[in-house]
Design an enzyme around this catalytic site. Structure first.
Site, PDB file in Angstrom:
ATOM      1  N   GLU A  80       9.982   2.327  20.557  1.00  0.00           N
ATOM      2  CA  GLU A  80       9.276   3.765  21.119  1.00  0.00           C
ATOM      3  C   GLU A  80       9.111   3.996  22.626  1.00  0.00           C
ATOM      4  O   GLU A  80       8.610   5.026  22.916  1.00  0.00           O
ATOM      5  CB  GLU A  80       7.968   3.738  20.392  1.00  0.00           C
ATOM      6  CG  GLU A  80       8.103   3.714  18.804  1.00  0.00           C
ATOM      7  CD  GLU A  80       8.474   2.594  18.214  1.00  0.00           C
ATOM      8  OE1 GLU A  80       9.591   2.418  17.144  1.00  0.00           O
ATOM      9  OE2 GLU A  80       7.901   1.405  18.732  1.00  0.00           O
ATOM     10  N   GLU A 105      -0.512  -1.294  11.508  1.00  0.00           N
ATOM     11  CA  GLU A 105      -0.051   0.123  11.402  1.00  0.00           C
ATOM     12  C   GLU A 105      -0.724   1.022   9.939  1.00  0.00           C
ATOM     13  O   GLU A 105      -0.762   2.005   9.968  1.00  0.00           O
ATOM     14  CB  GLU A 105       1.614   0.078  11.041  1.00  0.00           C
ATOM     15  CG  GLU A 105       2.349  -0.172  12.109  1.00  0.00           C
ATOM     16  CD  GLU A 105       2.507  -1.494  12.655  1.00  0.00           C
ATOM     17  OE1 GLU A 105       1.650  -2.410  12.053  1.00  0.00           O
ATOM     18  OE2 GLU A 105       3.122  -1.565  13.405  1.00  0.00           O
ATOM     19  N   HIS A 144       6.322   1.481  14.667  1.00  0.00           N
ATOM     20  CA  HIS A 144       7.308   0.869  15.267  1.00  0.00           C
ATOM     21  C   HIS A 144       8.463   0.302  14.384  1.00  0.00           C
ATOM     22  O   HIS A 144       8.151  -0.509  13.361  1.00  0.00           O
ATOM     23  CB  HIS A 144       6.630  -0.303  15.785  1.00  0.00           C
ATOM     24  CG  HIS A 144       7.931  -1.466  16.494  1.00  0.00           C
ATOM     25  ND1 HIS A 144       8.770  -0.945  17.099  1.00  0.00           N
ATOM     26  CD2 HIS A 144       7.880  -2.777  16.419  1.00  0.00           C
ATOM     27  CE1 HIS A 144       9.559  -2.017  17.410  1.00  0.00           C
ATOM     28  NE2 HIS A 144       9.048  -3.113  17.001  1.00  0.00           N
ATOM     29  N   HIS A 182      -8.992   6.814 -14.989  1.00  0.00           N
ATOM     30  CA  HIS A 182      -8.860   5.413 -14.521  1.00  0.00           C
ATOM     31  C   HIS A 182      -8.306   4.395 -15.420  1.00  0.00           C
ATOM     32  O   HIS A 182      -7.133   3.541 -14.898  1.00  0.00           O
ATOM     33  CB  HIS A 182     -10.280   4.946 -13.929  1.00  0.00           C
ATOM     34  CG  HIS A 182     -10.233   3.903 -13.016  1.00  0.00           C
ATOM     35  ND1 HIS A 182     -11.157   3.070 -12.513  1.00  0.00           N
ATOM     36  CD2 HIS A 182      -9.085   3.172 -12.572  1.00  0.00           C
ATOM     37  CE1 HIS A 182     -10.872   2.219 -11.687  1.00  0.00           C
ATOM     38  NE2 HIS A 182      -9.608   1.948 -11.741  1.00  0.00           N
TER      39      HIS A 182
END
Length: 532
Positions: A33, A52, A75, A283
């Site tokens: 990057e 991240e 990345h 749930h």
């Protein structure tokens, strides 16, 4: 035009990001990057996350709080892999993110070099299907990012992934005009006619309001509809945003994420309109009926998938603000039927001990009216809905994926989006540890975030489920020996520990009023847990 005067992909992308107000970039930098960072513009800011998953969650909080897409730079393949849990949460949150990752140089592709992946998201990873991907061509990177932005902002909104070979940044950019897309979708008039007719004929109507009502700026419209009808209003189960004032006389509370208990709550109503929520989120499987026979259910949603998978009812797809405006116009003026919402529980007493109920009731008193709340305390969500009142739009944020670690990282993003406003991040100890590195990001930017750790020294929700399922004593549920105050100070935050009920309110008020990044470790007493 001379060759040297042509615009590079990097320069074209910077202009594009300015045009879309994405000058805050969230990332954790890596080698593939680096060319994006060449001649970094002075009007941009780069917000670093130490892992991240935290990077994506900080960007998620920022994008939700601002109501527009955020730009994320990860990345390579491994960085994207680290972030995928938070990418999935962003997908479930309907958060618009443009997520980029550095790919290796194009000439190296045939030999599968270091840091390379044929699909940066991992083609065999089941969560990659949640991403909508736009691939680049050399010189077309800025066009791919623009496409990703417009796709991310299309309702129901979500994350979009763009993989960028590192040598693209210095390539000459092909001309790409900056475009606007107006994304509101008008709902079908026949659907609005049917809903309005059903509501006019209802004797006991109810509204169920979900996260999208807040995301779409439809809070006031839902309130106006409830007042016009005199309708009881429920919040949808497992909600990530609150779309109706919880101190209003018509407000009934939060629906449980269990089929039969939910159906029982809605049983008194002959017409139910769900606004911006699934029908319904459960749930655990409990069996029972979806709805009482004779109750008509309608769904207003901006998500075609929610409309398709709803187990019952008639769905109308469209943006929520024009949908509610259309229904209100069709209803006209009239005398609303008298209904009442919930009976508020009395405030818990300190003599009952230092539990989640007391902490959340105390926090409700301590927070100023403009404070923002970011929550991930699954063990104490029942207590949160009982005692913490959300009274205005755009004030409450939670993750909707079921994963942990989102809220402690999203809170700095929410604070960056609203400079100066206090933020309370209410998290369980287990949840906090999944994203604890985000404390550093908050401290680096000197954000007024108070992290309130509900510390029961373990995964108490899981223990409660174990008791329900007849599996007591399962391994891996205890988290002893962790010092959150030491962790917080190590990341640059102020820290306090609360061990008694009488110390709770002064410590919370001091932390919030300080305007600094602070952590309050509340050592809870052992107590029974109300999950829903």
């Amino acid at each position: 035009m001379a060759e040297t005067s042509r615009v590079s992909v990097r320069e074209a992308t910077v202009e594009l990001l300015r045009a879309f107000d994405m000058t805050t970039v969230f990332g954790n930098p890596g080698s593939t990057e680096l060319k994006f960072f060449r001649a970094w513009p002075q009007d941009f800011r780069y917000v670093v996350g130490l892992q991240e998953s935290c990077v994506v969650a900080v960007a998620d909080g920022y994008a939700q709080a601002r109501g527009t897409a955020a730009f994320v730079n990860l990345h390579s393949a491994a960085g994207v892999g680290h972030g995928l849990g938070s990418v999935f949460t962003a997908f479930r949150n309907h958060t618009p993110l443009v997520i980029t990752a550095g790919q290796q140089t194009r000439a190296m592709f045939p030999t599968d070099p270091y840091l390379y992946a044929s699909d940066a998201a991992g083609s065999r990873n089941p969560t990659c299907e949640v991403e909508r991907r736009a691939r680049t061509g050399c010189g077309r990177t800025s066009a791919a990012i623009q496409r990703a932005y417009h796709v991310a902002m299309q309702r129901p909104r979500g994350p979009v992934f763009v993989s960028i070979p590192e040598d693209d940044w210095d390539a000459h950019a092909e001309p790409t005009p900056i475009r606007r897309v107006i994304a509101d979708v008008e709902p079908a008039a026949t659907g609005l006619d049917e809903i309005a007719e059903a509501l006019l004929g209802a004797s006991a109507p109810a509204l169920v309001v979900g996260a999208s009502a807040d995301q779409d700026g439809a809070w006031d419209h839902a309130l106006a509809l409830a007042k016009r009808l005199g309708a009881v209003v429920w919040t949808s189960p497992m909600v990530a945003r609150v779309g109706f004032p919880e101190d209003h006389r018509l407000y009934a509370g939060h629906l449980p994420p269990l089929r039969q208990p939910l159906a029982d709550k809605l049983a008194p109503h002959d017409v139910v309109v769900v606004i911006g929520a699934p029908v319904f989120t459960y749930h655990v499987h409990t069996g029972g009926e979806f709805m009482k026979p004779g109750t008509r259910l309608y769904l207003l949603t901006d998500d075609p998938q929610e409309a398709a998978r709803a187990a019952i009812g008639t769905a109308v797809i469209g943006s929520l603000r024009p949908a509610l405006q259309g229904i209100l116009q069709r209803l006209g003026h009239g005398e609303p039927k008298a209904q009442s919402g919930r009976v508020l529980l009395p405030a818990p007493s300190p003599v009952d001990g230092l539990d989640g109920n007391l902490v959340l009731a105390t926090l409700n008193r301590a927070l100023p009216d403009d404070a923002l709340i970011v929550e991930e305390a699954p063990t104490h969500r029942g207590a949160l809905w009982d005692h913490l009142r959300v009274r205005s739009p755009g004030r409450f944020f939670a993750g909707s994926s079921g994963g942990l670690g989102w809220a402690v990282a999203a809170a700095p993003g929410v604070a960056l989006a609203h400079p100066g406003r206090p933020v309370a991040s209410v998290v369980g100890d287990g949840s906090a540890l999944f994203g604890i590195q985000a404390l550093w990001t908050a401290a680096q930017w000197k954000l007024p975030v108070t992290f309130v750790i509900l510390n029961n020294r373990g995964y108490a929700a899981l223990k409660s489920f174990g008791r329900m399922l007849g599996i007591p004593g399962a391994p891996g549920h205890d988290l002893d020996g962790i010092d959150f105050c030491d962790l917080a100070r190590g990341f640059g935050c102020e820290a306090s520990r609360v061990t008694t009920a009488d110390a709770l309110e002064p410590v919370l008020r001091d932390a919030i009023a300080s305007g600094r990044t602070a952590l309050v470790d509340v050592q809870l007493d052992a107590a029974s847990i109300k999950l829903y």
